[in-house]
Design an enzyme around this catalytic site. Structure first.
Site, mmCIF file in Angstrom:
data_model
loop_
_atom_site.group_PDB
_atom_site.id
_atom_site.type_symbol
_atom_site.label_atom_id
_atom_site.label_comp_id
_atom_site.label_asym_id
_atom_site.label_seq_id
_atom_site.Cartn_x
_atom_site.Cartn_y
_atom_site.Cartn_z
ATOM 1 N N GLU A 17 0.840 -1.207 0.000
ATOM 2 C CA GLU A 17 0.000 0.000 0.000
ATOM 3 C C GLU A 17 0.872 1.253 0.000
ATOM 4 O OE1 GLU A 17 -3.536 0.327 2.604
ATOM 5 O OE2 GLU A 17 -2.522 2.116 3.379
ATOM 6 N N THR A 48 -4.010 4.826 -1.325
ATOM 7 C CA THR A 48 -5.035 5.327 -0.405
ATOM 8 C C THR A 48 -5.742 6.574 -0.967
ATOM 9 O OG1 THR A 48 -3.481 6.724 0.788
ATOM 10 C CG2 THR A 48 -3.786 4.471 1.627
ATOM 11 N N HIS A 77 -7.964 3.098 -3.639
ATOM 12 C CA HIS A 77 -8.978 3.076 -2.587
ATOM 13 C C HIS A 77 -9.985 4.161 -2.944
ATOM 14 C CE1 HIS A 77 -6.032 1.465 0.748
ATOM 15 N NE2 HIS A 77 -5.831 0.905 -0.431
ATOM 16 N N ARG A 107 -15.902 3.131 3.436
ATOM 17 C CA ARG A 107 -16.738 4.264 3.828
ATOM 18 C C ARG A 107 -15.898 5.485 4.146
ATOM 19 N NH1 ARG A 107 -19.236 4.658 9.593
ATOM 20 N NH2 ARG A 107 -17.045 5.242 9.845
ATOM 21 N N GLY A 108 -14.739 5.267 4.805
ATOM 22 C CA GLY A 108 -13.946 6.410 5.272
ATOM 23 C C GLY A 108 -14.537 6.947 6.561
ATOM 24 N N ALA A 125 -20.135 1.290 3.585
ATOM 25 C CA ALA A 125 -19.380 0.778 2.435
ATOM 26 C C ALA A 125 -20.192 -0.203 1.581
ATOM 27 C CB ALA A 125 -18.088 0.121 2.918
ATOM 28 N N LYS A 174 -21.254 -6.575 2.912
ATOM 29 C CA LYS A 174 -20.370 -6.044 1.852
ATOM 30 C C LYS A 174 -20.035 -7.147 0.851
ATOM 31 C CE LYS A 174 -17.305 -4.015 4.856
ATOM 32 N NZ LYS A 174 -16.251 -3.087 5.325
ATOM 33 N N GLN A 185 -7.467 -4.577 8.410
ATOM 34 C CA GLN A 185 -6.736 -3.569 9.174
ATOM 35 C C GLN A 185 -5.451 -4.217 9.677
ATOM 36 O OE1 GLN A 185 -5.801 -0.744 9.770
ATOM 37 N NE2 GLN A 185 -7.502 0.218 10.884
ATOM 38 N N LYS A 282 7.836 3.378 1.993
ATOM 39 C CA LYS A 282 9.263 3.023 2.145
ATOM 40 C C LYS A 282 9.432 1.548 1.793
ATOM 41 C CE LYS A 282 10.336 6.382 5.689
ATOM 42 N NZ LYS A 282 9.354 6.674 6.713
HETATM 43 P P1 FAD Z 1 -18.214 0.166 6.770
HETATM 44 O O1 FAD Z 1 -18.113 -1.218 6.273
HETATM 45 O O2 FAD Z 1 -19.330 1.011 6.264
HETATM 46 O O3 FAD Z 1 -18.282 0.086 8.369
HETATM 47 C C1 FAD Z 1 -18.143 1.266 9.168
HETATM 48 C C2 FAD Z 1 -18.870 1.014 10.505
HETATM 49 O O4 FAD Z 1 -20.276 1.006 10.270
HETATM 50 C C3 FAD Z 1 -18.523 -0.338 11.139
HETATM 51 O O5 FAD Z 1 -18.516 -0.173 12.528
HETATM 52 C C4 FAD Z 1 -19.666 -1.228 10.692
HETATM 53 O O6 FAD Z 1 -19.872 -2.321 11.581
HETATM 54 C C5 FAD Z 1 -20.818 -0.234 10.704
HETATM 55 N N1 FAD Z 1 -21.893 -0.580 9.775
HETATM 56 C C6 FAD Z 1 -21.764 -1.077 8.519
HETATM 57 N N2 FAD Z 1 -22.982 -1.284 7.963
HETATM 58 C C7 FAD Z 1 -23.904 -0.895 8.880
HETATM 59 C C8 FAD Z 1 -25.325 -0.868 8.898
HETATM 60 N N3 FAD Z 1 -26.059 -1.286 7.877
HETATM 61 N N4 FAD Z 1 -25.936 -0.405 10.016
HETATM 62 C C9 FAD Z 1 -25.211 0.033 11.091
HETATM 63 N N5 FAD Z 1 -23.849 0.026 11.129
HETATM 64 C C10 FAD Z 1 -23.213 -0.430 10.022
HETATM 65 N N6 FAD Z 1 -9.732 5.359 5.189
HETATM 66 C C11 FAD Z 1 -9.517 6.378 4.354
HETATM 67 O O7 FAD Z 1 -9.974 7.490 4.608
HETATM 68 N N7 FAD Z 1 -8.806 6.214 3.191
HETATM 69 C C12 FAD Z 1 -8.283 5.020 2.825
HETATM 70 O O8 FAD Z 1 -7.645 4.918 1.776
HETATM 71 C C13 FAD Z 1 -8.481 3.915 3.707
HETATM 72 N N8 FAD Z 1 -7.995 2.693 3.407
HETATM 73 C C14 FAD Z 1 -8.239 1.638 4.236
HETATM 74 C C15 FAD Z 1 -7.773 0.368 3.887
HETATM 75 C C16 FAD Z 1 -7.990 -0.717 4.717
HETATM 76 C C17 FAD Z 1 -7.492 -2.086 4.307
HETATM 77 C C18 FAD Z 1 -8.685 -0.545 5.951
HETATM 78 C C19 FAD Z 1 -8.892 -1.708 6.872
HETATM 79 C C20 FAD Z 1 -9.165 0.718 6.314
HETATM 80 C C21 FAD Z 1 -8.959 1.815 5.459
HETATM 81 N N9 FAD Z 1 -9.453 3.090 5.759
HETATM 82 C C22 FAD Z 1 -9.232 4.137 4.916
HETATM 83 C C23 FAD Z 1 -10.169 3.327 7.025
HETATM 84 C C24 FAD Z 1 -11.701 3.101 6.905
HETATM 85 O O9 FAD Z 1 -12.262 3.957 5.947
HETATM 86 C C25 FAD Z 1 -12.326 3.351 8.282
HETATM 87 O O10 FAD Z 1 -11.812 2.419 9.197
HETATM 88 C C26 FAD Z 1 -13.840 3.370 8.354
HETATM 89 O O11 FAD Z 1 -14.218 3.726 9.700
HETATM 90 C C27 FAD Z 1 -14.494 2.027 8.085
HETATM 91 O O12 FAD Z 1 -14.608 1.831 6.749
HETATM 92 P P2 FAD Z 1 -15.401 0.573 6.140
HETATM 93 O O13 FAD Z 1 -15.225 0.630 4.706
HETATM 94 O O14 FAD Z 1 -15.062 -0.662 6.861
HETATM 95 O O15 FAD Z 1 -16.913 1.002 6.526
#
Ligand code: FAD
Length: 299
Positions: A17, A48, A77, A107-108, A125, A174, A185, A282
């Site tokens: 990444e 990212t 991403h 979702r971010g 997401a 998802k 993560q 890096k």
């Molecule tokens: P979601 O899957 O939408 O989940 C977010 C929260 O909402 C979770 O607690 C989930 O349980 C809850 N949820 C989901 N669906 C529902 C529903 N129907 N009802 C109620 N609650 C629900 N962030 C950035 O800004 N930029 C990046 O490039 C980036 N890259 C990442 C790459 C990886 C591999 C990882 C693991 C994380 C990354 N993140 C990044 C961070 C990520 O965007 C955040 O951790 C965010 O809080 C969760 O994103 P998600 O896509 O898992 O969201």
């Protein structure tokens, strides 16, 4: 190449990444790093995206430069927080024109700081995955199959959903919406990953799971990780190893790389589907892990 085809080709995917640099010097440095990674023949690399769109142009620029200037499959991403359907549609059209085949759908989080941002059209997401699937097919990406889609997984939980059973249901949503793979993560405690992977399987999640690994290379890096990846457990034996090296930067780096190498070795023993290295742009730490594991061509 569609990620499903990459996963069919590589029984073990190895990927890196990167984040889009802010300065010209950062871009030059990153492309020197990428030149060192290219001979490792990664399955793909990912780039990212700043939540709310803060790196929108630079994520696109880095992905398209990687496509033009290297042989590496680059996966952007894309976070949906703060974006409307039209915003996302325009971004996807740009990627379709550039020949991008895969997207990591996230979702971010709302950006911290003063700027207020309305949440946008996608509450989570899974909604973005559904939209990406439809739009990718409409745009004829991958010969009409649509984008290969990745999603995030959290072996040690996600702060907004303390109910861990519910969290796995949200991950399953998802996958059911069309995700082809899951990237986790970062974690330092493999037992948490193995247990979570077993729970995913019990919940009927059969999608390949790629483990996220980040070697610690300094105490300040460790503190930054604790801040960024809230909820991540730092095992006492890891902290003791770092503590023993107090004041010796090289020894701390060695201890962090040793820990990550042992994590990878254990993951390989237990047939992990892929390892995704958080490189922080890096190459040294990841190259050293490669050398020790004997996977793919050694740098
Ligand atoms: P979601 O899957 O939408 O989940 C977010 C929260 O909402 C979770 O607690 C989930 O349980 C809850 N949820 C989901 N669906 C529902 C529903 N129907 N009802 C109620 N609650 C629900 N962030 C950035 O800004 N930029 C990046 O490039 C980036 N890259 C990442 C790459 C990886 C591999 C990882 C693991 C994380 C990354 N993140 C990044 C961070 C990520 O965007 C955040 O951790 C965010 O809080 C969760 O994103 P998600 O896509 O898992 O969201």
């Amino acid at each position: 190449m569609h990620l499903a085809d990459i996963l069919a080709r590589d029984t073990l995917t190895l990927s890196f990444e990167f984040f889009p640099p802010k300065s010209d010097a950062g871009w030059d440095g990153l492309f020197r790093t990428i030149a060192e990674f290219e001979p490792l023949a990664p399955s793909f690399v990912s780039v990212t995206y700043g939540a709310g769109g803060s790196t929108r142009d630079n994520t696109h620029r880095l992905v398209t430069r990687l496509r033009r200037e290297t042989t590496i499959e680059a996966v952007p991403h894309l976070t949906c927080f703060g974006h409307t359907k039209d915003d996302i549609r325009i971004i996807l059209e740009g990627y379709a024109v550039a020949g991008v085949s895969n997207i990591l759908a996230l979702r971010g989080d709302p950006p911290t700081g003063a700027r207020f941002l309305p949440p946008g059209d996608f509450p989570n997401a899974a909604d973005l995955v559904r939209f990406l699937k439809r739009e990718g097919e409409r745009l004829g990406v991958n010969g009409g199959r649509g984008f290969g889609i990745g999603v995030a997984g959290f072996p040690e939980g996600h702060s907004e959903t303390p109910n861990t059973l519910l969290q796995i249901e949200h991950l399953k949503a998802k996958v059911d919406a069309g995700a082809n793979y899951i990237v986790t993560q970062l974690f330092f405690d493999n037992s948490a990953f193995h247990d979570w992977r077993a729970r995913c399987e019990l919940a009927g999640i059969r999608t390949p799971i790629i483990a996220g690994i980040m070697p610690i290379t300094s105490v300040s890096g460790l503190k930054r990780m604790a801040e960024l990846a809230g909820g991540t457990r730092f095992p006492a034996s890891l902290l003791k190893a770092i503590d023993r090296c107090k004041g010796n930067a090289e020894a701390i780096e060695n201890a962090g790389i040793h820990w990550a190498t042992e994590q990878c070795r254990d993951l390989l023993d237990l047939d992990v589907r892929g390892i995704h290295f958080y490189t922080l742009n890096k190459s040294d730490a990841t190259k050293r892990i490669y050398r020790t594991l004997g996977v793919r061509p050694s740098p």
